[in-house]
Motif scaffolding. Structure first.
Motif, PDB file in Angstrom:
ATOM      1  N   ALA A   1     -24.021   7.522  13.974  1.00  0.00           N
ATOM      2  CA  ALA A   1     -24.445   8.264  15.164  1.00  0.00           C
ATOM      3  C   ALA A   1     -25.318   7.398  16.073  1.00  0.00           C
ATOM      4  O   ALA A   1     -25.133   7.399  17.299  1.00  0.00           O
ATOM      5  N   GLU A   2     -26.246   6.659  15.473  1.00  0.00           N
ATOM      6  CA  GLU A   2     -27.105   5.772  16.270  1.00  0.00           C
ATOM      7  C   GLU A   2     -26.282   4.708  16.979  1.00  0.00           C
ATOM      8  O   GLU A   2     -26.517   4.407  18.157  1.00  0.00           O
ATOM      9  N   GLU A   3     -25.330   4.149  16.274  1.00  0.00           N
ATOM     10  CA  GLU A   3     -24.489   3.122  16.869  1.00  0.00           C
ATOM     11  C   GLU A   3     -23.665   3.701  18.010  1.00  0.00           C
ATOM     12  O   GLU A   3     -23.523   3.066  19.065  1.00  0.00           O
TER      13      GLU A   3
ATOM     14  N   GLU B   1     -24.488   6.179  19.937  1.00  0.00           N
ATOM     15  CA  GLU B   1     -25.403   6.363  21.074  1.00  0.00           C
ATOM     16  C   GLU B   1     -25.657   5.037  21.787  1.00  0.00           C
ATOM     17  O   GLU B   1     -25.677   4.993  23.027  1.00  0.00           O
ATOM     18  N   GLU B   2     -25.860   3.986  21.026  1.00  0.00           N
ATOM     19  CA  GLU B   2     -26.099   2.672  21.622  1.00  0.00           C
ATOM     20  C   GLU B   2     -24.868   2.179  22.378  1.00  0.00           C
ATOM     21  O   GLU B   2     -24.994   1.572  23.448  1.00  0.00           O
ATOM     22  N   LEU B   3     -23.693   2.454  21.840  1.00  0.00           N
ATOM     23  CA  LEU B   3     -22.457   2.088  22.542  1.00  0.00           C
ATOM     24  C   LEU B   3     -22.332   2.861  23.841  1.00  0.00           C
ATOM     25  O   LEU B   3     -21.994   2.290  24.885  1.00  0.00           O
ATOM     26  N   ALA B   4     -22.603   4.165  23.774  1.00  0.00           N
ATOM     27  CA  ALA B   4     -22.470   5.019  24.958  1.00  0.00           C
ATOM     28  C   ALA B   4     -23.453   4.627  26.059  1.00  0.00           C
ATOM     29  O   ALA B   4     -23.126   4.700  27.242  1.00  0.00           O
TER      30      ALA B   4
ATOM     31  N   THR C   1     -25.877  10.296   3.990  1.00  0.00           N
ATOM     32  CA  THR C   1     -26.677  10.809   5.112  1.00  0.00           C
ATOM     33  C   THR C   1     -27.143   9.653   5.995  1.00  0.00           C
ATOM     34  O   THR C   1     -27.003   9.710   7.221  1.00  0.00           O
ATOM     35  N   SER C   2     -27.673   8.608   5.371  1.00  0.00           N
ATOM     36  CA  SER C   2     -28.143   7.471   6.179  1.00  0.00           C
ATOM     37  C   SER C   2     -26.960   6.738   6.809  1.00  0.00           C
ATOM     38  O   SER C   2     -27.074   6.215   7.918  1.00  0.00           O
ATOM     39  N   TRP C   3     -25.823   6.703   6.119  1.00  0.00           N
ATOM     40  CA  TRP C   3     -24.645   6.054   6.705  1.00  0.00           C
ATOM     41  C   TRP C   3     -24.162   6.835   7.924  1.00  0.00           C
ATOM     42  O   TRP C   3     -23.819   6.238   8.940  1.00  0.00           O
ATOM     43  N   ARG C   4     -24.152   8.158   7.826  1.00  0.00           N
ATOM     44  CA  ARG C   4     -23.761   8.986   8.990  1.00  0.00           C
ATOM     45  C   ARG C   4     -24.763   8.818  10.132  1.00  0.00           C
ATOM     46  O   ARG C   4     -24.373   8.760  11.297  1.00  0.00           O
ATOM     47  N   ASP C   5     -26.053   8.762   9.798  1.00  0.00           N
ATOM     48  CA  ASP C   5     -27.076   8.543  10.822  1.00  0.00           C
ATOM     49  C   ASP C   5     -26.849   7.205  11.523  1.00  0.00           C
ATOM     50  O   ASP C   5     -26.987   7.109  12.748  1.00  0.00           O
TER      51      ASP C   5
ATOM     52  N   ALA D   1     -18.825   2.646  12.072  1.00  0.00           N
ATOM     53  CA  ALA D   1     -17.704   3.574  11.903  1.00  0.00           C
ATOM     54  C   ALA D   1     -16.571   2.932  11.108  1.00  0.00           C
ATOM     55  O   ALA D   1     -15.889   3.608  10.330  1.00  0.00           O
ATOM     56  N   GLY D   2     -16.400   1.641  11.266  1.00  0.00           N
ATOM     57  CA  GLY D   2     -15.377   0.943  10.500  1.00  0.00           C
ATOM     58  C   GLY D   2     -15.756   0.766   9.041  1.00  0.00           C
ATOM     59  O   GLY D   2     -14.904   0.827   8.155  1.00  0.00           O
TER      60      GLY D   2
END
Length: 113
Positions: free
Chosen positions: A14-16, A18-21, A7-11, A33-34
Motif C-alpha cells: 500500500a505504501e509503495e 501511494e508513492e507510485l501514485a 500485515t506488514s507485507w500488505r502495508d 506487489a511483485g
C-alpha cells in the motif's frame, strides 16, 4: 500481539502504491506487489489461520503435540513457497514467519520444554 508478516507485507504494498501514485517512487524501483502477490498473501494467511486455531487448543498440551502443530505450520508454509516456484519466502520472510510462530506460542501461553 504478534503481527502477522502478511500485515506488514500488505502495508508495504500500500505504501509503495501511494508513492507510485504521488510520483515519489520511480516505477522501475517498485517491487512489493511483485514480491507479494495476493494469492501468496492469501495462502500464507490460510496457513496462519489454521495455526492460530490449533494454538487455541494447546494450553495444557504435551510437548510432542505442540511441536506437531508447529511442524504442520512450517510444512504448510513450505508448500506455499513451493507453489510459488520456491521463491515466495526468502531469508527475511522466513525469519519474520518464524518470529510470528514463536511469538504466537508465547502469547497463547504455550510452553514447550
Amino acid at each position: 500481539m504478534a503481527e502477522r508478516p502478511t500485515t506488514s507485507w500488505r502495508d508495504g504494498i500500500a505504501e509503495e502504491a501511494e508513492e507510485l501514485a504521488s510520483g515519489a517512487l520511480d516505477p522501475e524501483c517498485a517491487c512489493m506487489a511483485g514480491l507479494f502477490p495476493e494469492n501468496l498473501l492469501t495462502a500464507t494467511d490460510a496457513v496462519l489461520d489454521t495455526y492460530e486455531a490449533e494454538l487455541a487448543r494447546l494450553a495444557e498440551a504435551e510437548d510432542a503435540q505442540i511441536l506437531a502443530v508447529v511442524e504442520r505450520a512450517v510444512l504448510a508454509l513450505n508448500a506455499v513457497n513451493d507453489a510459488h516456484n520456491g521463491s515466495a519466502f526468502e531469508t527475511g520472510e522466513r525469519e519474520e514467519l518464524c518470529d510470528y510462530i514463536d511469538e504466537s506460542l508465547t502469547e497463547h501461553g504455550v510452553d514447550a520444554h
